[in-house]
Design an enzyme around this catalytic site. Structure first.
Site, PDB file in Angstrom:
ATOM      1  N   LYS A 131       0.839  -1.193   0.000  1.00  0.00           N
ATOM      2  CA  LYS A 131       0.000   0.000   0.000  1.00  0.00           C
ATOM      3  C   LYS A 131       0.876   1.246   0.000  1.00  0.00           C
ATOM      4  O   LYS A 131       1.958   1.253   0.580  1.00  0.00           O
ATOM      5  CB  LYS A 131      -0.892  -0.030   1.244  1.00  0.00           C
ATOM      6  CG  LYS A 131      -1.937   1.077   1.323  1.00  0.00           C
ATOM      7  CD  LYS A 131      -2.782   0.894   2.571  1.00  0.00           C
ATOM      8  CE  LYS A 131      -3.907   1.918   2.652  1.00  0.00           C
ATOM      9  NZ  LYS A 131      -4.767   1.691   3.826  1.00  0.00           N
ATOM     10  N   SER A 206      -9.348   1.762   2.676  1.00  0.00           N
ATOM     11  CA  SER A 206      -8.436   2.569   1.894  1.00  0.00           C
ATOM     12  C   SER A 206      -7.356   1.759   1.164  1.00  0.00           C
ATOM     13  O   SER A 206      -6.615   2.315   0.351  1.00  0.00           O
ATOM     14  CB  SER A 206      -7.757   3.601   2.800  1.00  0.00           C
ATOM     15  OG  SER A 206      -7.013   2.982   3.829  1.00  0.00           O
ATOM     16  N   SER A 230      -9.856  -0.724   6.701  1.00  0.00           N
ATOM     17  CA  SER A 230      -9.190  -0.454   5.425  1.00  0.00           C
ATOM     18  C   SER A 230      -8.435  -1.628   4.825  1.00  0.00           C
ATOM     19  O   SER A 230      -8.046  -1.568   3.660  1.00  0.00           O
ATOM     20  CB  SER A 230      -8.239   0.735   5.581  1.00  0.00           C
ATOM     21  OG  SER A 230      -8.968   1.928   5.729  1.00  0.00           O
TER      22      SER A 230
END
Length: 561
Positions: A131, A206, A230
């Site tokens: 990420k 996210s 997330s």
């Protein structure tokens, strides 16, 4: 000032495009083609061996082939890199692309194995996606902020160093929403990431870039972060396995973040994969490196084989699972209810006990975590974006091609330190109340133990149309409680099986709003997944119990065939 952030974005997008090898571009289908999951195999870019490699979803099998040199690290990295680039063209999931660096790393690993006959570590040769929070020395980490373009990391995040020590090959970084504090994936730098199964639907957030990439088998194992769901939401929307660990089990030091300094509800890092073996391999490998000697906030806790053997859960022979049908606020849509029913029947068929879970104080827990976030979030976002005049996106319901207006930038707001302490005090009391509630289930399980694990929706819906992922209480409550939770896929939306039900007695206005938009044709083909919840720092047992559930579901499906 307004033009500056636009110029930064234009230059960043150009540089990203130039980082893709020209021979890896494909003919992308028009937007009217919603399901793009078959495109990687149809596009003609891959050799038969590259397809075999990338279609090997079991990370344990991949690691064995790499360790025995049946497949080289260069071969595996090249195959996944090509598939990641194809995935990016289809769903816009990547941020940083560094092909030469990754292939050079893979070559070093191959040479080491050839020279010594030994692997570098437990993740030898495995490509791992990250990420866009996890800093890699020499690369930008924008985290979806135009204001952070041009800021290059001078060192790796601690977890990145650990992954290198374990023999892994970090090879791409993945898209996120601006600020990270959204359940969808859209920012002004890279744009929106969409769901491969149906590009009109959200990929979640996210860690949405991770979810979409792994869904398309562009990475065997990825790392996301979770402060309110997330990791789990993208995993749920993309039909993946994942784990939200307890605070401090995985090192966070050196990663960038929003709201740095807010440590009442810490964000945590954890794995996403198409296999549970990937989740387990990641946790075992990272913990084997004693991360508490590298990150002062890491918990000193070695991998616990007894916990993984379910020593505190009767050895796993007869477990008692509790199913939470709703959180008392929003009733899930029909595909989620069907997945809960399928899981219940599979577990009973496998000889386990299943009872109903009575949730308590979900509204209060959700309000507490939201109040803690909001105490300084507005000012944090304002400070970050002011330098370039970049607007803060106030909603994920953004129409593509329409520029946001700077007037949506929220004014810095907050509460006093004393008021924040009262919220944190209430949250601590709620944690104690929930612990007692769980302990009391010993009276009804029939095993002599409290409920072993809770099986719950992770969201009340499958991947929704863009802009509609606006209820995250099913996940964020667990961040307030600090309960580890794993996700597991169950099925896909079936228009014939998941018809809209007659209106029930609504639990809240939010429940009515969620009910009103559901139509099975709107979410056709979307994956349906659930989460399994354990108790604080019980990651090994959560993984093992998710394996039990997964095996039961697969056995039941096999019998049905």
């Amino acid at each position: 000032m307004t033009q500056r952030w636009r110029d930064l974005v234009t230059d960043k997008r150009r540089r990203q495009q130039e980082s893709i090898p020209k021979e890896w571009f494909i003919s992308v289908p028009p937007d009217t083609v919603l399901d793009v999951t078959a495109i990687p195999e149809q596009c003609g870019l891959f050799t038969a061996k590259e397809l075999e490699i990338t279609n090997t979803v079991d990370v344990g099998v991949l690691l064995n082939k790499l360790a025995t040199a049946e497949w080289s690290a260069v071969e595996v990295t090249t195959a996944f890199y090509k598939r990641a680039i194809v995935a990016h063209q289809l769903v816009n999931c990547l941020t940083e692309i560094f092909v030469e660096r990754a292939l050079a790393r893979a070559k070093e690993l191959d040479e080491h194995l050839k020279a010594t006959g030994k692997v570098v570590g437990p993740l030898h040769g495995l490509p791992i996606s990250l990420k866009d929070q996890l800093c890699i020395k020499g690369l930008e980490t924008t985290m979806g902020y135009a204001s952070w373009i041009g800021k290059y990391a001078d060192k790796n995040a601690t977890l990145v160093d650990i992954l290198y020590d374990c023999g892994a090959v970090p090879f791409v970084r993945t898209n996120i929403p601006q600020t990270l504090m959204w359940g969808e994936t859209y920012n002004l730098v890279f744009g929106r990431t969409v769901n491969p199964a149906n590009r009109s639907l959200s990929c979640g957030g996210s860690s949405g870039g991770e979810g979409a990439l792994i869904h398309l088998k562009g990475s065997p194992l990825g790392v996301g972060s979770d402060i309110g769901g997330s990791i789990r939401i993208p995993a749920l929307f993309n039909g993946l396995y994942s784990l939200r660990p307890s605070y401090g089990r995985v090192p966070y030091e050196g990663a960038v973040n929003s709201m740095v300094g807010q440590d009442s509800i810490p964000s945590v890092l954890g794995p996403l994969s198409n296999s549970l073996s990937g989740v387990k391999a990641f946790m075992q490998a990272v913990i084997s490196q004693s991360p508490w000697t590298k990150d002062p906030l890491c918990v000193r806790k070695k991998w616990d084989d007894e916990a993984y053997a379910l020593s505190e859960h009767g050895g796993g022979s007869t477990l008692c699972f509790a199913i939470m049908w709703n959180d008392g606020i929003v009733v899930p849509h029909p595909p989620i209810i069907r997945a809960l029913e399928m899981t219940r029947e599979a577990l009973r068929a496998a000889g386990h006990k299943v009872i109903d879970w009575q949730p308590i104080k979900y509204l209060e827990l959700g309000n507490a975590i939201s109040a803690i976030w909001k105490a300084g979030a507005g000012e944090d976002f304002h400070v970050t974006t002011t330098e370039t005049g970049e607007p803060v996106i106030s909603t994920m319901n953004i129409v593509e091609g329409v520029e946001p207006d700077s007037s949506i930038r929220p004014a810095p707001t907050g509460i006093s330190a004393y008021a924040l302490w009262q919220v944190q005090k209430a949250r601590a009391e709620l944690r104690k109340e929930y612990l007692d509630h769980w302990q009391k289930t010993v009276e009804v399980t029939g095993t002599g133990r409290p409920v072993d694990a809770i099986i719950s929706p992770g969201t009340p819906f499958v991947a929704p149309p863009h802009g509609r992922n606006n209820y995250t209480n099913y996940t964020k409550v667990l961040n307030a409680l600090d309960y580890p939770a794993a996700t597991f896929p169950v099925t896909r939306v079936d228009v014939s099986l998941d018809a809209k039900k007659p209106a029930h007695q609504f639990l809240s206005e939010t429940d009515e709003a969620m009910y009103s938009w559901y139509e099975p044709t709107l979410v056709q083909n979307a994956p349906v997944a659930l989460q399994l919840i354990g108790r604080t720092l019980e990651e090994e047992a959560v993984i093992a119990m998710t394996e039990v559930v997964d095996a039961a579901l697969k056995a039941k499906a096999k019998v049905a065939l």
